[in-house]
Scaffold this active site. Structure first.
Site, PDB file in Angstrom:
ATOM      1  N   CYS A   1      17.109  18.943 -15.617  1.00 41.19           N
ATOM      2  CA  CYS A   1      17.604  20.064 -16.425  1.00 41.19           C
ATOM      3  C   CYS A   1      18.156  21.215 -15.576  1.00 41.19           C
ATOM      4  O   CYS A   1      18.597  22.221 -16.132  1.00 41.19           O
ATOM      5  CB  CYS A   1      16.503  20.579 -17.341  1.00 41.19           C
ATOM      6  SG  CYS A   1      15.184  21.397 -16.439  1.00 41.19           S
TER       7      CYS A   1
ATOM      8  N   TYR B   1     -24.295  -5.590   8.705  1.00 41.05           N
ATOM      9  CA  TYR B   1     -23.948  -6.950   9.138  1.00 41.05           C
ATOM     10  C   TYR B   1     -24.470  -7.339  10.515  1.00 41.05           C
ATOM     11  O   TYR B   1     -24.075  -8.358  11.061  1.00 41.05           O
ATOM     12  CB  TYR B   1     -22.427  -7.143   9.089  1.00 41.05           C
ATOM     13  CG  TYR B   1     -21.636  -6.009   9.726  1.00 41.05           C
ATOM     14  CD1 TYR B   1     -21.765  -5.701  11.068  1.00 41.05           C
ATOM     15  CD2 TYR B   1     -20.773  -5.241   8.952  1.00 41.05           C
ATOM     16  CE1 TYR B   1     -21.048  -4.670  11.644  1.00 41.05           C
ATOM     17  CE2 TYR B   1     -20.050  -4.204   9.508  1.00 41.05           C
ATOM     18  CZ  TYR B   1     -20.188  -3.918  10.859  1.00 41.05           C
ATOM     19  OH  TYR B   1     -19.489  -2.896  11.411  1.00 41.05           O
TER      20      TYR B   1
ATOM     21  N   GLU C   1     -17.814 -14.352   8.199  1.00 37.03           N
ATOM     22  CA  GLU C   1     -18.015 -13.349   7.137  1.00 37.03           C
ATOM     23  C   GLU C   1     -16.845 -12.367   7.122  1.00 37.03           C
ATOM     24  O   GLU C   1     -16.102 -12.272   8.096  1.00 37.03           O
ATOM     25  CB  GLU C   1     -19.331 -12.593   7.382  1.00 37.03           C
ATOM     26  CG  GLU C   1     -19.289 -11.769   8.661  1.00 37.03           C
ATOM     27  CD  GLU C   1     -20.660 -11.333   9.162  1.00 37.03           C
ATOM     28  OE1 GLU C   1     -21.603 -12.141   9.094  1.00 37.03           O
ATOM     29  OE2 GLU C   1     -20.769 -10.195   9.624  1.00 37.03           O
TER      30      GLU C   1
ATOM     31  N   LYS D   1     -14.567  -9.083   7.485  1.00 41.26           N
ATOM     32  CA  LYS D   1     -14.555  -7.921   8.382  1.00 41.26           C
ATOM     33  C   LYS D   1     -14.188  -6.720   7.512  1.00 41.26           C
ATOM     34  O   LYS D   1     -13.074  -6.624   7.003  1.00 41.26           O
ATOM     35  CB  LYS D   1     -13.516  -8.122   9.482  1.00 41.26           C
ATOM     36  CG  LYS D   1     -13.477  -6.990  10.481  1.00 41.26           C
ATOM     37  CD  LYS D   1     -12.626  -7.388  11.681  1.00 41.26           C
ATOM     38  CE  LYS D   1     -12.608  -6.319  12.747  1.00 41.26           C
ATOM     39  NZ  LYS D   1     -12.072  -5.040  12.302  1.00 41.26           N
TER      40      LYS D   1
ATOM     41  N   CYS E   1      15.587  21.341 -10.789  1.00 43.56           N
ATOM     42  CA  CYS E   1      15.125  20.122 -11.449  1.00 43.56           C
ATOM     43  C   CYS E   1      16.294  19.137 -11.545  1.00 43.56           C
ATOM     44  O   CYS E   1      17.369  19.496 -12.040  1.00 43.56           O
ATOM     45  CB  CYS E   1      14.599  20.441 -12.843  1.00 43.56           C
ATOM     46  SG  CYS E   1      14.231  18.957 -13.796  1.00 43.56           S
TER      47      CYS E   1
ATOM     48  N   LYS F   1      -7.898 -11.821  12.501  1.00 45.46           N
ATOM     49  CA  LYS F   1      -7.143 -10.851  11.702  1.00 45.46           C
ATOM     50  C   LYS F   1      -6.212 -11.545  10.720  1.00 45.46           C
ATOM     51  O   LYS F   1      -5.502 -12.469  11.088  1.00 45.46           O
ATOM     52  CB  LYS F   1      -6.317  -9.940  12.627  1.00 45.46           C
ATOM     53  CG  LYS F   1      -7.179  -9.162  13.610  1.00 45.46           C
ATOM     54  CD  LYS F   1      -7.838  -7.993  12.946  1.00 45.46           C
ATOM     55  CE  LYS F   1      -7.030  -6.760  13.203  1.00 45.46           C
ATOM     56  NZ  LYS F   1      -7.757  -5.534  12.940  1.00 45.46           N
TER      57      LYS F   1
ATOM     58  N   ASP G   1     -13.217  -3.117   6.285  1.00 48.68           N
ATOM     59  CA  ASP G   1     -12.365  -2.091   6.855  1.00 48.68           C
ATOM     60  C   ASP G   1     -12.869  -0.713   6.416  1.00 48.68           C
ATOM     61  O   ASP G   1     -12.433  -0.156   5.426  1.00 48.68           O
ATOM     62  CB  ASP G   1     -10.932  -2.314   6.358  1.00 48.68           C
ATOM     63  CG  ASP G   1      -9.930  -1.613   7.244  1.00 48.68           C
ATOM     64  OD1 ASP G   1     -10.338  -1.075   8.292  1.00 48.68           O
ATOM     65  OD2 ASP G   1      -8.738  -1.593   6.888  1.00 48.68           O
TER      66      ASP G   1
ATOM     67  N   CYS H   1      12.738  20.429 -20.812  1.00 48.66           N
ATOM     68  CA  CYS H   1      13.342  19.513 -19.826  1.00 48.66           C
ATOM     69  C   CYS H   1      13.355  18.073 -20.367  1.00 48.66           C
ATOM     70  O   CYS H   1      12.316  17.507 -20.705  1.00 48.66           O
ATOM     71  CB  CYS H   1      12.559  19.588 -18.531  1.00 48.66           C
ATOM     72  SG  CYS H   1      13.011  18.341 -17.327  1.00 48.66           S
TER      73      CYS H   1
ATOM     74  N   CYS I   1       8.934  21.630 -12.423  1.00 52.17           N
ATOM     75  CA  CYS I   1       9.928  22.183 -13.319  1.00 52.17           C
ATOM     76  C   CYS I   1       9.131  22.725 -14.495  1.00 52.17           C
ATOM     77  O   CYS I   1       8.390  21.983 -15.123  1.00 52.17           O
ATOM     78  CB  CYS I   1      10.864  21.068 -13.785  1.00 52.17           C
ATOM     79  SG  CYS I   1      11.842  21.568 -15.215  1.00 52.17           S
TER      80      CYS I   1
END
Ligand code: IVH
Length: 699
Positions: free
Chosen positions: A441, A247, A134, A136, A438, A344, A138, A461, A456
């Site tokens: 500009c 599970y 099944e 795994k 910026c 894994k 995370d 701009c 900015c």
């Protein structure tokens, strides 16, 4: 849970307790308060429909606590004071798991798996072993304890022996049934293991929303799930879109305390079926019983690719001995069971060198640093550029130019930098200096106090103008076919485009002569632009790129105006009266329409023929067959997709809800509907529909 009669009685009891009318003994009063608090918790956490103010609730709670403090012999283990105290204090209470929470040993290839199988056969003396394979998940692991069919505790893994009591947060998660029918099987107390996860899609959406609200972006779903489980406010925890997938059954005893694993419960697969039937989310549809090593191999290979499209983040598969007696024969080390192993998937991390940092100016002026790295292949794509989010991120991770960086693909799509390999530095690395001006500009950047980003704030701009044009034509906004990012950049460079209104005055005669352009492509471009003049105004509102205003808010706004010009001069207060619009968003809308330049833009667009009116034919609901009714879809739908279902509800004037609560009118149940269906059945006012019945409703 509570019948209507129960609810009436408890509402009356609450009222008399609040008024302090009753002349009860301390013991009877404590019991009465306990029963009403349990009831109000249910209204609050399950139905999301409290019928008592926080103040009254707190007062009752305090009274119960006072009685229990002065007469400790009156404290019962199931008193709400025992649980809430754990959930809401500064630190979570520590609780011992009924069976220690071990981790899994890892394997990386067929050879490791073959070794594992060999060991299992040695330990059990069996010639052939049946395995369950099944995903795994995370996420963040949890243990749930049910006693007498009631959820009595939820805990995090902690150190494996002692975890943190997070019952209040777990109770707020719709995917965790508060009660389940274990006693029918003679199970009195049971401990379940599982993972709390956030779906990839939910996680991405959450980050998009956070970005729009200038909140810190979450790095990955796993840490977000684990952090959210530890939030002090269960409502906030529940709002993070957490789901629990179970599970494993780690402990099960009958009334006498006799172990039932291996006697009453026979196989892992059977256990998962049992959990599934009781309304838990499980991996049942994604697991396979494998009788041969070859079958395991094939299934693992299938998942190496499948996991990319799987809606939940997985970092591998788990291979488990199916027969529980065999599991017992294998036993465990102090760290991991010998009957299971994690397989894994190939790494999703890679190393590369940071060559440069570029600074991108967004349409709202936010300056984002972007790392340019030596191209590196990772999980099927080549990555050469990654967002560094903001100046704080660079500082926190101590990233320098020339560093070796570890790149990971979180959520399978957004690559990010996990950190640098400091050991590989040779002294030639250079500090990254966030610019003070910026890059487009040269205006001085500003950093609003409560924000993580530098901006900015020059309305003229050019970089912002470019991004605004790109946003204006995008799919969710005016959806202009044939005018993509690269063409816009090119047209700006040629001086054809300076701002949004220029889209409607392009020099087609010049464009026709450009390399790569011909009669057909010019006609297509023109048609695409012409088509955009008759879009509904919610698209235009979205296209304006007002901060914090996405499609949903634009739709909410559009319903309240006759023409887009009605928004000019609308006060912040009036804006907040519109459903779905809070003070921050209202302020942003007000600011936008207070600027002459923006109003001028709208006038120009109107002159070019762009629709600025809320026309009857654009009404978001085509009819009001479902007016005032709320819907939720669950299970796997056979007749239409979820998106289509959502659209159908909206088109017919109904409202879609995200969870089962007393506000829900209809639950449309597809195949294999689980806990939502079970929960909805417990609420008398919810009508359960099949997909066909729903279709019949809208004709
Ligand atoms: S079984 C006693 N099954 O992975 C064995 N674990 O690295 C109980 N995990 O601590 C674990 N998906 O948090 C099992 N389908 C799955 C799993 C799973 C994720 C987690 C679990 C465990 C960790 C081990």
């Amino acid at each position: 849970m509570y019948t209507t009669a129960d609810q009436q009685r408890l509402n009356q009891l609450t009222a008399s307790l609040i008024k302090n009318e009753s002349r009860l003994s301390a013991a009877a009063e404590a019991e009465a308060i306990r029963s009403v608090i349990r009831y109000h918790d249910w209204r609050y956490y399950v139905l999301s429909e409290p019928v008592i103010t926080d103040r009254d609730y707190d007062a009752l709670f305090k009274r119960l606590k006072d009685i229990e403090t002065s007469q400790p012999e009156l404290v019962t283990p199931d008193s709400p004071t025992q649980r809430v105290a754990a959930g809401l204090t500064e630190d979570f209470a520590q609780v011992a798991h009924l069976a220690s929470m071990l981790s899994l040993e890892n394997s990386y290839n067929a050879e490791d798996v073959a070794d594992f199988d060999r060991k299992v056969r040695e330990l059990t003396g069996a010639e052939k072993i049946e395995y369950c394979v099944e995903p795994k998940f995370d996420g963040s692991s949890i243990a749930l304890v049910y006693e007498n069919d009631q959820l009595i505790r939820a805990a995090t893994r902690g150190d494996g022996t002692i975890g943190e009591d997070i019952t209040m947060n777990a109770r707020a998660l719709a995917s965790i049934p508060l009660s389940a029918g274990f006693s029918k099987l003679g199970i009195y107390r049971i401990e379940l293991r599982g993972e709390v996860i956030i779906r990839k899609e939910v996680f991405e959406k959450m980050n998009q929303d956070r970005k729009e609200l200038s909140l810190k972006i979450f790095q990955n779903a796993r840490n977000t799930a684990s952090g959210s489980l530890r939030l002090k406010d269960p409502r906030e925890a529940a709002s993070r879109g957490l789901e629990a997938i179970l599970y494993h059954i780690s402990y099960a005893v009958d009334q006498e305390g006799k172990n039932l694993i291996g006697t009453k419960l026979h196989s892992h697969y059977g256990n998962i079926e049992l959990l599934n039937e009781n309304g838990f989310k499980t991996p049942i549809r994604d697991m396979k019983v494998c009788k041969t090593e070859a079958a395991i191999e094939t299934f693992l290979a299938e998942w190496e690719t499948k996991r990319h499209t799987y809606p939940i983040e997985t970092d591998g598969m788990v291979i488990k001995v199916n027969d529980l007696k065999m599991q017992e024969r294998c036993g465990s080390t102090s760290h991991h069971p010998r009957w299971a192993i994690a397989y894994k998937f190939a790494a999703k991390q890679a190393q590369s060198k940071l060559i440069d940092v570029e600074y991108q100016v967004g349409r709202t002026g936010a300056v984002t640093p972007v790392a340019k790295i030596e191209p590196v292949p990772l999980a099927g794509v080549t990555i050469s550029s990654i967002s560094l989010h903001n100046a704080d991120f660079i500082k926190e991770k101590d990233i320098k130019l020339g560093d070796t960086v570890i790149v990971e693909r979180a959520g399978e799509v957004i690559p990010y930098i996990v950190g640098v390999v400091a050991d590989l530095r040779d002294g030639s690395e250079r500090e990254i200096h966030f610019p003070s001006k910026c890059p487009s500009c040269h205006n001085a950047l500003v950093r609003p106090e409560e924000e993580a980003v530098w901006r900015c704030d020059n309305a003229e701009c050019p970089a912002q103008a470019e991004e605004r044009i790109i946003h204006y034509v995008s799919k969710d906004a005016m959806d202009i076919d044939g005018l993509g990012r690269s063409i816009i950049t090119d047209f700006i460079a040629r001086g054809f485009l300076h701002n949004i209104e220029d889209i409607y005055a392009l020099p087609y005669d010049d464009i026709r002569l450009l390399e790569g352009w011909g009669e057909k492509s010019v006609t297509n471009l023109r048609d695409g632009i012409d088509a955009s003049t008759s879009r509904p105004i919610w698209r235009l509102i979205t296209a304006l790129g007002i901060r914090h205003v996405g499609v949903t808010t634009a739709k909410d706004l559009s319903k309240h105006v006759k023409t887009i010009f009605d928004l000019v001069g609308m006060s912040v207060e009036n804006l907040t009266h519109i459903e779905g619009i809070g003070p921050k968003v209202a302020q942003s809308i007000f600011d936008f329409f207070s600027k002459d330049g923006n109003v001028h833009l709208l006038q120009k667009l109107q002159e070019y023929g762009v629709n600025t009116d809320n026309r009857p034919e654009d009404a978001l609901a085509k009819n009001n067959k479902l007016q005032g009714q709320t819907f939720l879809f669950t299970g796997s739908l056979q007749r239409f997709t979820r998106d289509r279902a959502k659209q159908l509800v909206e088109e017919n004037g109904g409202t879609l809800l995200s969870g089962v609560s007393a506000k829900l009118n209809y639950l449309v149940a597809g195949e294999d509907a689980g806990s939502k269906l079970a929960k909805a059945k417990a609420i008398p006012t919810v009508t359960i529909l099949t997909e066909d019945e729903f279709l019949a409703m809208i004709g």
